[in-house]
Design an enzyme around this catalytic site. Structure first.
Site, PDB file in Angstrom:
ATOM      1  N   GLU A  97      57.418  34.219  78.671  1.00 46.60           N
ATOM      2  CA  GLU A  97      58.062  33.811  77.417  1.00 46.60           C
ATOM      3  C   GLU A  97      58.649  34.994  76.676  1.00 46.60           C
ATOM      4  OE1 GLU A  97      56.872  34.160  74.040  1.00 46.60           O
ATOM      5  OE2 GLU A  97      55.156  35.374  74.583  1.00 46.60           O
ATOM      6  N   HIS A 105      54.060  29.782  77.283  1.00 44.44           N
ATOM      7  CA  HIS A 105      53.140  30.681  76.587  1.00 44.44           C
ATOM      8  C   HIS A 105      51.826  30.799  77.357  1.00 44.44           C
ATOM      9  CE1 HIS A 105      55.729  30.344  72.993  1.00 44.44           C
ATOM     10  NE2 HIS A 105      55.116  31.426  72.592  1.00 44.44           N
TER      11      HIS A 105
END
Length: 346
Positions: A10, A310
């Site tokens: 990410e 994430h």
């Protein structure tokens, strides 16, 4: 020295916060490059400076490159230490994101530790203060942690000025299996507004209830209207959560200019109702945050609706620091994550 590419996965601030937290806990020096390379404004922003600085204080770290918009730092931890600390993000940067970096370190000190942080309590693209208080911290408490959090004053974009105090006491922690089975309490929630009309909070609440349907039949969602004595600036948020026998699931949205109260409430209701229907043990936001705690304890497991980028980034990073492995099994409805100690090859 461990070198970490901050553009991996990410490629945002979470990777930076988690890397310095793990460095502080393990004592491993780390160089983090390409910080927040996947963001529109790469490099360190004010809240990232505050987070790295705060973690550094708790371990007496020597830090190189800690400057606004810097894309590389070297973090050299010394000894973990408890005590009382005060930190100021200096803007409306998220207090809860700073606390995400600090909390695992505070627990690892095995000493009484308290932090008082000034900044934004409920800001976009960060956990709302009530989500941290009512969802994530109760999950961590289920591992045995003794944590207390108090929102002393709300603060919003762009002024900030909010204040949160968080304290931990030494405790014996153990791994856990989070499951959606078992008895469940009534859905709880809080819709608050500050220096805004009460009808906004009431509309957020009603939108949640409408979307929850039968799940929300006995829901207890409080509305709160705050004035200048309790908050700085204008803003609001809605958070709902369901505590069950073996877990806590929740969802939250922060008020934004141009986004209706109904849109915020419907989004919270949609997330929570979908998690409940799927039988997920953790919501997708808690899933990526709990990983580091289970890894530090050497085990644990949970299910979630899907594994976010994430979470995948966090798993990759944690394996650089700790002797653990993450076993992932995915089906059409749920993903299952198990944390195990890594077996070293002979």
């Amino acid at each position: 020295m461990l070198e970490i590419d901050g553009s991996y996965g990410e490629g945002g601030g979470q990777l930076l916060r988690l890397a310095v937290a793990l460095s502080a806990i393990t004592g491993i020096d780390v160089r983090i490059m390409n910080i927040r390379a996947r963001r529109d404004k790469p490099g360190l922003a004010a809240q990232h400076l505050a987070g790295v600085h705060a973690v550094g204080k708790l371990c007496g770290a020597n830090i190189e490159g800690l400057a606004l918009r810097s894309d590389q730092i070297v973090f050299g931890p010394a000894t973990l230490q408890g005590g009382d600390y005060r930190f100021d993000v200096g803007t409306a940067g998220s207090i809860t994101l700073v606390l995400q970096a600090l909390l695992p370190v505070m627990l690892a000190t095995q000493l009484p530790c308290k932090v008082h942080i000034t900044g934004g309590t409920d800001v976009r693209q960060a956990p709302a203060a009530d989500y941290l208080r009512a969802v994530l911290i109760p999950l961590i408490k289920r591992l045995g942690a003794q944590v207390t959090m108090c929102v002393l004053r709300r603060g919003y974009y762009p002024q900030g000025g909010g204040e949160i105090e968080l304290a931990v006491k030494p405790a014996m922690l153990s791994s856990a299996v989070f499951e959606a089975s078992g008895y469940s309490k009534t859905i709880s929630g809080l819709a608050h507004v500050t220096n805004l009309p009460e009808h906004i909070a009431l509309r957020m609440k009603q939108a949640v209830l409408n979307r929850l349907g039968t799940y929300g039949t006995h829901a207890r969602i409080e509305t709160q209207v705050l004035g200048r004595e309790a908050a700085f600036g204008a803003g609001g948020a809605i958070t709902c959560w369901l505590e069950s026998e073996h877990t806590v699931r929740g969802a939250a949205r922060v008020a934004e200019w141009g986004v209706t109260a109904e849109t915020l409430g419907e989004a919270v209701g949609e997330e929570l109702a979908t998690d409940i229907a799927a039988g997920a043990a953790l919501d997708i936001h808690a899933a990526d945050q709990i990983l580091v705690y289970l890894a530090l304890l050497g085990g644990g497991s949970f299910s979630t609706r899907h594994i976010s980028l994430h979470a995948r980034t966090a798993m990759w990073l944690i394996e650089q620091f700790l002797p653990v492995t993450f076993e992932v099994t995915e089906s059409s409805d749920l993903a299952y994550i198990t944390v195990r100690l890594r077996r070293e090859s002979s």
